[in-house]
Design a protein around this motif. Structure first.
Motif, PDB file in Angstrom:
ATOM      1  N   ASP A   1       0.846  -1.041   0.040  1.00 14.06           N
ATOM      2  CA  ASP A   1       0.072  -0.078   0.000  1.00 14.06           C
ATOM      3  C   ASP A   1       0.834   1.352   0.066  1.00 14.06           C
ATOM      4  O   ASP A   1       1.751   1.610   1.036  1.00 14.06           O
ATOM      5  N   TYR A   2       0.669   2.223  -1.086  1.00 14.08           N
ATOM      6  CA  TYR A   2       1.622   3.257  -1.140  1.00 14.08           C
ATOM      7  C   TYR A   2       1.524   4.236   0.024  1.00 14.08           C
ATOM      8  O   TYR A   2       2.509   4.855   0.351  1.00 14.08           O
ATOM      9  N   VAL A  20       1.581  17.400  -7.600  1.00 14.53           N
ATOM     10  CA  VAL A  20       1.913  15.814  -7.858  1.00 14.53           C
ATOM     11  C   VAL A  20       0.942  15.149  -6.927  1.00 14.53           C
ATOM     12  O   VAL A  20       0.464  15.205  -6.057  1.00 14.53           O
ATOM     13  N   ARG A  21       0.308  14.117  -7.881  1.00 12.36           N
ATOM     14  CA  ARG A  21      -0.353  13.276  -7.365  1.00 12.36           C
ATOM     15  C   ARG A  21      -0.220  11.783  -7.835  1.00 12.36           C
ATOM     16  O   ARG A  21       0.436  11.547  -8.725  1.00 12.36           O
ATOM     17  N   TYR A  22      -0.629  10.727  -7.098  1.00 14.20           N
ATOM     18  CA  TYR A  22      -0.656   9.279  -7.389  1.00 14.20           C
ATOM     19  C   TYR A  22      -1.852   8.806  -7.657  1.00 14.20           C
ATOM     20  O   TYR A  22      -2.740   8.778  -6.933  1.00 14.20           O
ATOM     21  N   ASP A  23      -1.931   7.900  -8.706  1.00 15.10           N
ATOM     22  CA  ASP A  23      -3.117   7.110  -9.068  1.00 15.10           C
ATOM     23  C   ASP A  23      -3.083   5.653  -8.727  1.00 15.10           C
ATOM     24  O   ASP A  23      -2.066   5.048  -9.708  1.00 15.10           O
ATOM     25  N   SER A  24      -3.391   5.006  -7.880  1.00 14.81           N
ATOM     26  CA  SER A  24      -2.808   3.688  -7.524  1.00 14.81           C
ATOM     27  C   SER A  24      -3.612   2.796  -8.447  1.00 14.81           C
ATOM     28  O   SER A  24      -2.989   1.513  -8.706  1.00 14.81           O
ATOM     29  N   GLU A  25      -4.780   3.032  -9.183  1.00 14.58           N
ATOM     30  CA  GLU A  25      -5.488   1.986 -10.069  1.00 14.58           C
ATOM     31  C   GLU A  25      -4.605   1.945 -11.293  1.00 14.58           C
ATOM     32  O   GLU A  25      -4.603   0.801 -11.792  1.00 14.58           O
ATOM     33  N   THR A  26      -4.232   3.115 -11.751  1.00 12.47           N
ATOM     34  CA  THR A  26      -3.170   3.024 -12.866  1.00 12.47           C
ATOM     35  C   THR A  26      -1.608   3.187 -12.666  1.00 12.47           C
ATOM     36  O   THR A  26      -0.869   2.949 -13.726  1.00 12.47           O
ATOM     37  N   ALA A  27      -1.073   3.072 -11.454  1.00 14.27           N
ATOM     38  CA  ALA A  27       0.154   2.948 -11.164  1.00 14.27           C
ATOM     39  C   ALA A  27       0.782   4.211 -11.806  1.00 14.27           C
ATOM     40  O   ALA A  27       1.828   4.200 -12.328  1.00 14.27           O
ATOM     41  N   LYS A  66      12.806  -2.216  -7.935  1.00 14.63           N
ATOM     42  CA  LYS A  66      11.423  -3.034  -7.600  1.00 14.63           C
ATOM     43  C   LYS A  66      10.826  -2.046  -6.737  1.00 14.63           C
ATOM     44  O   LYS A  66      10.723  -2.333  -5.408  1.00 14.63           O
ATOM     45  N   PRO A  67      10.272  -0.871  -6.995  1.00 18.67           N
ATOM     46  CA  PRO A  67       9.481   0.204  -5.910  1.00 18.67           C
ATOM     47  C   PRO A  67       8.525  -0.897  -5.268  1.00 18.67           C
ATOM     48  O   PRO A  67       7.744  -1.460  -5.728  1.00 18.67           O
ATOM     49  N   LEU A  68       8.275  -0.475  -3.871  1.00 19.60           N
ATOM     50  CA  LEU A  68       7.311  -1.047  -3.271  1.00 19.60           C
ATOM     51  C   LEU A  68       5.807  -0.370  -3.611  1.00 19.60           C
ATOM     52  O   LEU A  68       4.724  -1.113  -3.855  1.00 19.60           O
ATOM     53  N   THR A  69       5.863   0.657  -3.981  1.00 15.77           N
ATOM     54  CA  THR A  69       4.640   1.430  -4.697  1.00 15.77           C
ATOM     55  C   THR A  69       5.031   1.419  -6.259  1.00 15.77           C
ATOM     56  O   THR A  69       5.710   2.109  -6.690  1.00 15.77           O
ATOM     57  N   PRO A  70       4.366   0.823  -7.186  1.00 16.65           N
ATOM     58  CA  PRO A  70       4.715   0.495  -8.693  1.00 16.65           C
ATOM     59  C   PRO A  70       4.248   2.093  -9.252  1.00 16.65           C
ATOM     60  O   PRO A  70       3.366   2.698  -9.038  1.00 16.65           O
ATOM     61  N   ILE A  71       5.083   2.211 -10.115  1.00 18.71           N
ATOM     62  CA  ILE A  71       5.024   3.496 -11.036  1.00 18.71           C
ATOM     63  C   ILE A  71       5.293   2.936 -12.525  1.00 18.71           C
ATOM     64  O   ILE A  71       6.518   2.543 -12.758  1.00 18.71           O
ATOM     65  N   LYS A  72       4.088   3.125 -13.360  1.00 18.13           N
ATOM     66  CA  LYS A  72       4.487   2.487 -14.362  1.00 18.13           C
ATOM     67  C   LYS A  72       4.312   3.492 -15.604  1.00 18.13           C
ATOM     68  O   LYS A  72       4.577   3.643 -16.668  1.00 18.13           O
ATOM     69  N   THR A 222      -7.480   6.657 -19.922  1.00 16.11           N
ATOM     70  CA  THR A 222      -7.853   5.422 -19.197  1.00 16.11           C
ATOM     71  C   THR A 222      -7.754   4.151 -20.333  1.00 16.11           C
ATOM     72  O   THR A 222      -7.436   3.107 -20.023  1.00 16.11           O
ATOM     73  N   LYS A 223      -8.201   4.507 -21.399  1.00 16.82           N
ATOM     74  CA  LYS A 223      -8.595   3.279 -22.545  1.00 16.82           C
ATOM     75  C   LYS A 223      -6.805   2.987 -22.860  1.00 16.82           C
ATOM     76  O   LYS A 223      -6.833   1.716 -22.922  1.00 16.82           O
ATOM     77  N   PHE A 224      -6.070   4.068 -22.921  1.00 17.88           N
ATOM     78  CA  PHE A 224      -4.768   3.577 -23.242  1.00 17.88           C
ATOM     79  C   PHE A 224      -3.952   2.790 -22.280  1.00 17.88           C
ATOM     80  O   PHE A 224      -3.423   1.869 -22.655  1.00 17.88           O
ATOM     81  N   ILE A 225      -4.225   3.122 -21.059  1.00 14.39           N
ATOM     82  CA  ILE A 225      -3.417   2.787 -19.897  1.00 14.39           C
ATOM     83  C   ILE A 225      -4.212   1.171 -19.931  1.00 14.39           C
ATOM     84  O   ILE A 225      -3.162   0.109 -19.535  1.00 14.39           O
ATOM     85  N   LYS A 226      -5.376   0.949 -20.018  1.00 16.16           N
ATOM     86  CA  LYS A 226      -5.785  -0.263 -19.615  1.00 16.16           C
ATOM     87  C   LYS A 226      -5.264  -1.248 -20.761  1.00 16.16           C
ATOM     88  O   LYS A 226      -4.728  -2.483 -20.661  1.00 16.16           O
ATOM     89  N   THR A 227      -5.063  -0.932 -22.186  1.00 16.13           N
ATOM     90  CA  THR A 227      -4.574  -1.748 -23.411  1.00 16.13           C
ATOM     91  C   THR A 227      -3.125  -1.937 -23.077  1.00 16.13           C
ATOM     92  O   THR A 227      -2.654  -3.024 -23.355  1.00 16.13           O
ATOM     93  N   HIS A 228      -2.393  -0.750 -22.960  1.00 12.81           N
ATOM     94  CA  HIS A 228      -1.009  -0.667 -22.791  1.00 12.81           C
ATOM     95  C   HIS A 228      -0.351  -1.650 -21.459  1.00 12.81           C
ATOM     96  O   HIS A 228       0.635  -2.443 -21.688  1.00 12.81           O
ATOM     97  N   THR A 229      -1.112  -1.609 -20.548  1.00 10.13           N
ATOM     98  CA  THR A 229      -0.578  -2.183 -19.424  1.00 10.13           C
ATOM     99  C   THR A 229      -0.680  -3.902 -19.652  1.00 10.13           C
ATOM    100  O   THR A 229       0.297  -4.572 -19.063  1.00 10.13           O
TER     101      THR A 229
END
Length: 331
Positions: A1-2, A20-27, A66-72, A222-229
């Protein structure tokens, strides 16, 4: 958990000219332009963006990649309605040109390409850099957006390089990034005419990666990230292959900055007046705008807040320190 990752939470610390913010759903790390005056790249904004880039790199290295909180994803956006960014600080340019201060012009240009070069190379990390444009991007604003791996733009926004109007050219990466995307002839036509284009036209030429309908940029993201991930590893390898096939060397960017600085020092009074006129137009256009609130800004709970509690940095909070809060909501 970040929330429990204090090293990571330092990335989200408050800054003056970016949010600056972080979106955990899309990393995804979001970097919003949040200018104090005009939506342009002040020295302070450049400094804060650069520090954020280096902090993300440091975070990956400190965790052995290997970050504890993923950043993609690293996403750049704007909090100014209708404006992504107007580019270089023309007020500062006018002053430095009047002083014939070559070194400071070079220093400014170098700060710009330092950011653009890292962005282009996705920070040399397993992440994807994205420019999300739901507002106009002119001059250095469009120039910086071009450095991202992915450029998402709403079809009705205006993009271009007006620098020729005051007898100059965009010297912080525009030629290098754009020529590789749409060819030399189209690039020079855009730069030498100072013509302003809609995003739909530039998408057809190949300068924009994804075109969105008005007010639908985030949906396309959102569509791009879903496909790209789903194929993240393969996509990262493809980006590396592109950099091998068609590399942009830092020396190329820096040599063009030097050409830009030389040309800037040759501007005449009439050119400076035109530059200052653009500053006035930009200031007038944005003076009454209300900043767009980020998703993080909108996370306001109407449920009672129980004290004490532990914040993201691990600090004990015993009372509500927000201004204007209705104390009856707290217990």
């Amino acid at each position: 958990d970040y929330v429990m990752d204090n090293h990571f939470n330092q990335l989200l610390s408050e800054r003056e000219e970016i949010s600056v913010r972080y979106d955990s759903e899309t990393a995804a790390i979001w970097c919003y332009f949040n200018p104090k005056v005009r939506p342009c790249y002040t020295l302070k904004m450049l400094q804060e963006i650069r520090e954020l880039q280096l902090s993300i790199i440091s975070y990956f290295r400190a965790t052995n990649m290997k970050p504890l909180t993923p950043i993609k994803y690293f996403i750049v956006a704007s909090q100014t309605p209708g404006v992504f960014n107007y580019g270089g600080d023309l007020n500062l340019f006018s002053q430095l040109i009047a002083e014939q201060n070559y070194d400071k012009l070079i220093e400014y240009g170098k700060q710009c390409i330092d950011i653009a070069y890292l962005n282009h190379l996705n920070l040399n990390l397993p992440i994807t850099t994205i420019s999300l444009m739901n507002g106009d991007a002119l001059g250095g604003g469009f120039e910086a957006a071009l450095s991202s791996n992915i450029i998402i733009a709403e079809e009705n926004i205006k993009l271009g390089f007006p620098e020729i109007r005051f007898n100059l050219f965009p010297g912080m990466g525009a030629y290098s990034f754009l020529a590789r995307a749409i060819g030399i002839q189209n690039t020079e036509e855009m730069i030498t005419t100072g013509k302003i284009y809609d995003a739909k036209t530039l998408y057809q030429q190949g300068a924009i990666t994804i075109l969105a309908r008005p007010n639908h940029a985030e949906q396309e993201l959102t569509k791009f990230i879903k496909t790209h991930t789903k194929a993240f590893n393969g996509m990262q390898a493809i980006k590396k292959a592109r950099h091998v096939y068609e590399p942009i060397e830092y020396s190329e960017l820096f040599n063009i900055v030097k050409i830009w600085a030389d040309a800037a020092l040759k501007l005449e009074k009439k050119d400076i007046k035109m530059m200052q006129k653009l500053v006035q137009t930009q200031s007038l256009k944005t003076s009454k705008m209300t900043k767009i609130r980020t998703k993080q800004d909108r996370r306001i709970s109407h449920e009672p807040t129980l004290f004490p509690f532990i914040d993201r940095q691990g600090n004990m909070i015993t009372t509500d320190r927000r201004r204007g809060i209705d104390r009856r909501l707290c217990s």
